[in-house]
Design an enzyme around this catalytic site. Structure first.
Site, mmCIF file in Angstrom:
data_model
loop_
_atom_site.group_PDB
_atom_site.id
_atom_site.type_symbol
_atom_site.label_atom_id
_atom_site.label_comp_id
_atom_site.label_asym_id
_atom_site.label_seq_id
_atom_site.Cartn_x
_atom_site.Cartn_y
_atom_site.Cartn_z
ATOM 1 N N HIS A 22 35.103 -4.003 17.938
ATOM 2 C CA HIS A 22 35.956 -4.464 16.844
ATOM 3 C C HIS A 22 37.425 -4.305 17.228
ATOM 4 O O HIS A 22 38.272 -4.214 16.367
ATOM 5 C CB HIS A 22 35.696 -3.642 15.572
ATOM 6 C CG HIS A 22 34.605 -4.194 14.708
ATOM 7 N ND1 HIS A 22 33.489 -4.786 15.197
ATOM 8 C CD2 HIS A 22 34.479 -4.238 13.362
ATOM 9 C CE1 HIS A 22 32.699 -5.160 14.191
ATOM 10 N NE2 HIS A 22 33.282 -4.840 13.065
ATOM 11 N N GLU A 24 30.000 -18.879 15.270
ATOM 12 C CA GLU A 24 31.287 -19.027 15.962
ATOM 13 C C GLU A 24 31.308 -20.184 16.942
ATOM 14 O O GLU A 24 32.309 -20.892 17.069
ATOM 15 C CB GLU A 24 31.658 -17.734 16.705
ATOM 16 C CG GLU A 24 32.063 -16.575 15.811
ATOM 17 C CD GLU A 24 30.884 -15.768 15.302
ATOM 18 O OE1 GLU A 24 29.727 -16.148 15.601
ATOM 19 O OE2 GLU A 24 31.114 -14.762 14.611
#
Lengths: 328, 329
Positions: free
Chosen positions: A133, A64
């Site tokens: 999440h 990322e």
């Protein structure tokens, strides 16, 4: 230009914005993890790889930080990069290129180079996915000078704000919510932009003002529609852009109704709801009949169990009952 | 290897411009006229000079906290540098950035930033832009040995490699990450070897020999221009000044922890003294050629200081300029 009204869901509205923007401008490219997989990005990237090829639709390793930096760097170097993080939680690995670099670049270089990048983070909560999440961290980005933050609630705005974000010369954090992906609405077929920095009064009313964004704005609109049947006229201000905040639209509506409920899908403390409550206190205190009320996520990590999720997330019914309490 | 005299003199001029500019900050740093943190690059000039001799304005460079040399070698103006170090409106970033935020997009120097390893991925993005655009331009990322401790370097090596990006990783290994000797931060001091598992060709070279730098970089640039990047270069060098400020780690105090013997040893390997000696001993140039450049550069730096002295300070009424390029009406 099509004059025929056409229904399109939220995810496909984003898909259309991406596709049409890429067809219109060779400098637009999309990079991120999971572009080839609907499991990651829903229908938002359907067909893009076939139409634009691997040079411009780049599915990446799990990196990322470097991948976000690549989108930022390419945008400094003349491209219009879009980097997608299919779950916002994972983009925390990529904050340096966003907060230290992209947000500051134009300022600290005296206006010599801007960063027309889109940092796209998908909030993907519910379904017992738990604390890592599910997080909505738009307030964190909105705190940073130099970043613009948009959070569309409707398919129309999803398409128009993605197109506007791509063409904006500054870094834009585009946050959407998987809970909205299936919602359908009339969406024009042609490419159009929704101006960044403008809220929408999506329901007119004079009893109370609700200010919200993204999925809680959708829930607020549902609440307003249901309350209308009971004779209660709720005005819903859908922020659409978190930063720069459309203060005038918010304050005008709240001053008119005299009652302000701020609903936010992020945590309550130090967040968007706090900012808006503070603005109301500063500017329209004497126009308000009662204290500002906030409805946001409690300062608790997202739970996994669906039984706990029910008590955690904000739904139409929660909003309705708070409105009724305020009007009681 | 035979080089044109004009080429050799241009390398010498670049290195000298960096050195004279850097040394011109010592007095204002000590008397407090320069206030922003300044990471001088004296002693490391050969690397930027050797590499930039191979680059065109289309090639993109990103720097770090110690990037005065990278900026000047790529074609950034002396006055733009000096103005920025003094945080004046005449600075390349109009006094909004200071010494650590230099930029000259017109010559391909796209910026510098002090977050260690923070610009590696940005340079990779520039390389990606070149690839998407079908250009043969390359991108260069300069970082120090300290950056080898940051994870993003390894993410970037992997991504650049699988994409065959025209990216040249340039590690300027000066043996210290601020105060920290490299031997205390790594088991093996061979940073360039870190790129090998990623399938990236790597070379370690003497960073105080400008012609060796040039030759190593020439291969890297050639490969990258032909779609065979990325490439990793590690140059061994040494700063003749402190991490920040003239000769110390805290401006104004003499706290350099490096052993004096070590500093003295590296002083003998000063890249400019060495190159001057080489040029004269090989009769590549004459003393008068050197003298002309010495005088010329001295005048150029002095004129830039004069220009900066006469230029405005940033207007506080323009504090909020440059936050956004497009503001909401």
């Amino acid at each position: 230009m099509s004059s025929k009204k056409r229904l399109l869901n939220y995810a496909l509205a984003i898909n259309e914005a991406l596709s049409q923007s890429m067809a219109a401008d060779d400098s637009v490219f999309l990079i991120g993890q999971g572009l080839k997989s609907p499991w990651y990005v829903g229908q938002t990237c359907t067909g893009l790889l076939k139409d634009f090829g691997e040079q411009r639709i780049m599915d990446t390793p799990v990196s990322e930080n470097a991948v976000t930096g690549a989108a930022v760097g390419a945008s400094i170097a003349g491209m219009k990069g879009i980097v997608v993080h299919p779950r916002v939680d994972f983009m925390l690995y990529g904050l340096d290129p966003v907060i230290n670099q992209a947000a500051n670049w134009y300022y600290m270089n005296g206006g010599k180079a801007s960063v027309p990048v889109v940092i796209w983070g998908i909030i993907n909560r519910g379904g017992e996915q738990g604390a890592q999440h599910s997080q909505a961290i738009h307030s964190l980005f909105a705190h940073i000078p130099g970043l613009k933050v948009v959070m569309p609630a409707t398919p129309y705005d999803a398409k128009g704000l993605m197109a506007a974000a791509i063409n904006d010369p500054d870094p834009v954090v585009f946050m959407d919510d998987r809970w909205l992906y299936g919602i359908e609405d009339y969406v024009p077929e042609e490419l159009y932009e929704v101006e960044i920095g403008r809220a929408a009064v999506s329901r007119k009313g004079d009893n109370i003002t609700i200010v919200a964004s993204s999925y809680v704005a959708y829930e607020a609109m549902r609440a307003a529609d249901q309350l209308k049947k009971e004779g209660i006229n709720v005005e819903v201000v859908d922020l659409r852009t978190i930063k720069p905040l459309d203060k005038n639209t918010i304050l005008q509506s709240a001053a008119k109704t005299g009652k302000l409920l701020v609903v936010d899908g992020g945590w309550q403390s130090f967040g968007v709801s706090a900012e808006i409550a503070a603005l109301a206190a500063e500017h329209i205190f004497s126009d308000l009949d009662m204290p500002v009320k906030r409805l946001a996520l409690p300062d608790i990590p997202a739970p996994a169990s669906q039984h706990l999720e029910k008590g955690y997330y904000i739904h139409c019914d929660t909003i309705k009952s708070v409105v009724l309490e305020m009007l009681d | 290897m035979k080089y044109e005299k004009s080429f050799l003199l241009s390398l010498y001029r670049t290195m000298l411009t960096i050195r004279f500019s850097e040394e011109s900050f010592i007095a204002p740093l000590l008397d407090g006229t320069v206030r922003c943190p300044v990471h001088l690059t004296s002693g490391e000039e050969a690397i930027a000079a050797g590499i930039s001799a191979l680059l065109t304005p289309e090639d993109k460079v990103f720097g770090n906290h110690r990037s005065h040399g990278h900026f000047l070698a790529k074609g950034g103006s002396v006055a733009g540098l000096i103005g920025e170090v003094f945080c004046k409106e005449a600075g390349c970033s109009h006094g909004r950035g200071g010494s650590m935020h230099l930029i000259a997009p017109e010559v391909g120097f796209l910026g510098a930033a002090p977050i260690v390893a923070g610009t590696i991925s940005l340079a990779m993005g520039a390389a990606l832009a070149h690839k998407i655009q079908g250009s043969d331009a390359v991108a260069v990322t300069y970082f120090g040995d300290g950056a080898a401790g940051e994870g993003v370097l390894y993410e970037a090596m992997n991504f650049a490699s699988i994409q065959n990006l025209p990216l040249i990783f340039v590690c300027e290994n000066n043996f210290y990450a601020t105060h920290m000797p490299i031997r205390e931060t790594r088991k093996k001091d061979t940073i360039y070897e870190s790129s090998l598992p990623f399938g990236i060709e790597a070379v370690r070279e003497d960073g105080n020999d400008v012609l060796k730098v040039y030759e190593a970089a020439r291969r890297a640039v050639e490969l990258c221009r032909n779609g065979k990047g990325p490439f990793f270069l590690e140059f061994m060098t040494y700063r003749l000044r402190g991490h920040v400020g003239p000769d110390d780690n805290i401006q104004g105090n003499h706290t350099d922890i490096r052993p004096p013997d070590e500093v003295a040893e590296w002083r003998k390997k000063d890249p400019i003294t060495r190159f001057r000696k080489y040029l004269l001993e090989t009769d590549a140039v004459e003393q008068k050629d050197i003298d002309v450049i010495d005088l010329d550069v001295e005048k150029e730096v002095a004129a830039a200081h004069q220009l900066v002295r006469e230029s405005d300070v940033p207007n506080v009424k323009e504090l909020n300029s440059y936050v956004f390029k497009k503001t909401v009406a």
